[in-house]
Design an enzyme around this catalytic site. Structure first.
Site, short mmCIF file in Angstrom:
data_model
loop_
_atom_site.label_atom_id
_atom_site.label_comp_id
_atom_site.label_asym_id
_atom_site.label_seq_id
_atom_site.Cartn_x
_atom_site.Cartn_y
_atom_site.Cartn_z
N LYS A 80 0.80 -1.21 0.06
CA LYS A 80 -0.02 0.13 -0.20
C LYS A 80 0.86 1.20 -0.02
CE LYS A 80 -3.87 -2.31 0.59
NZ LYS A 80 -3.38 -3.84 0.26
N ASP A 81 0.48 2.19 -0.42
CA ASP A 81 1.35 3.39 -0.81
C ASP A 81 1.52 4.28 0.48
OD1 ASP A 81 2.34 5.41 -2.35
OD2 ASP A 81 0.56 6.68 -2.37
#
Length: 352
Positions: A80-81
């Site tokens: 995930k970012d």
């Protein structure tokens, strides 16, 4: 390289205006959807974690350090970012050990929302989907035009491009992949090797999809197409009967494109010719993937947008909520609506 070169043409025409994405972490929220019933017992401690300003690998290192275990014992389903507010699962292998005090891992960037035991570790790619809440701010576009396009997207889906962020700043990952492919050599570092091989496959897929978007067949089954259901990795070849399967019209069944590996394209007819022509143009990348031991896989060309809703909290803010299968990019949806204006000096919009 620009976005058009890395992805391909839009399906629904030019951007309808511009907006900013991710002025704050709350503007880009991701919730992992995991369809695994947890038993409550076993040697693996599963953690439901909320993080902001922190990528998945950094969160895993924090958890490992607080638990006093090797990083190798910490698992997660997907990356995930950093520039987002995300909630995702981690697992920590603790054979014969009590639950550790993980307070040292927590601060304003990481919170453990839930902890439970399970008999197995969390596998990569185990999550079924990701739920997104996006806020596009400083919106400069006609709301009626946005609404009309979103209705079309809800009914017809979008091209399932790998997002530009897959290729690094200005396509730097692809430049590196081409350099290694030209030498038919592989990086020694496992994470670098994995990243560049993934970049090459993603680019080749985008090239095949771009050709189908350009000729208007990205959501139409042709004889020789390899068809797959939204959440399935298996596929079957389309004959005349399969091309009129009603499940195509309701976005359950889709034509696919190549995730390149050993052998020629397994598609037939004109689809095989199109994919093989692309492979011939990119022979060095294709040969490099084969040498690396990659097997040929498929990815759906059309991406259905699950549960798409939207509203305008303010005249210049568009809020979108939707669900995408794992491995698909929210920015592919945003791209069909507006051009993104960079926040400050930021050039990359997100990691999905």
């Amino acid at each position: 390289m620009n976005e058009l070169q890395l992805l391909g043409p839009r399906a629904y025409g030019d951007a309808l205006g511009s907006a900013v994405l991710k002025a704050t972490a709350e503007d880009f929220q991701v919730d992992e959807v995991l369809d695994i019933p947890l038993s409550g017992e076993g040697e693996h401690l599963w953690l439901w974690v909320e993080k902001r300003g922190l990528n998945t690998e950094e969160a895993a290192r924090r958890i490992a350090k607080a638990a006093g275990v090797s990083l190798r014992t910490v698992s997660y389903a997907g990356l995930k970012d950093r520039q987002a507010l995300t909630r995702q699962w981690f697992s920590v292998q603790l054979p014969g050990k009590a639950d550790p005090d993980l307070g040292a891992a927590e601060n304003h960037t990481l919170k453990i929302l839930e902890a439970t035991r399970h008999k197995r570790k969390l596998q990569r790619g185990a999550h079924a989907a990701n739920g997104f809440t996006l806020r596009l701010t400083e919106l400069k576009a006609d709301q009626a035009a946005i609404d009309e396009r979103l209705k079309r997207i809800a009914a017809q889906g979008i091209p399932n491009y790998f997002g530009a962020q897959r290729f690094g700043h200005d396509g730097g990952n692809l430049v590196d992949a081409r350099s290694w492919a030209a030498r038919q050599a592989l990086p020694e570092q496992r994470n670098v090797r994995s990243r560049l091989l993934s970049t090459a496959r993603s680019y080749l897929f985008n090239q095949a999809l771009a050709a189908r978007v350009a000729d208007g067949t990205w959501q139409q089954a042709q004889v020789g197409d390899l068809l797959a259901f939204t959440d399935s990795r298996s596929f079957f070849m389309a004959g005349p009967d399969e091309c009129t399967d009603p499940r195509l019209a309701i976005l359950d069944l889709h034509p696919t494109g190549p995730l390149w590996g050993e052998g020629e394209s397994p598609a037939g007819g004109a689809v095989h010719e199109l994919e093989q022509q692309m492979a011939d143009r990119e022979a060095a990348l294709c040969e490099w993937l084969i040498k690396a031991g990659m097997s040929h896989e498929r990815r759906i060309l059309r991406l259905p947008i699950g549960g798409l809703t939207w509203h305008y909290p303010e005249p210049d803010i568009l809020q979108l909520e939707f669900v995408l299968p794992a491995g698909c990019f929210a920015t592919a949806l945003v791209r069909e609506l507006v051009d993104l204006v960079p926040v400050g000096q930021t050039d990359s919009s997100c990691a999905f």
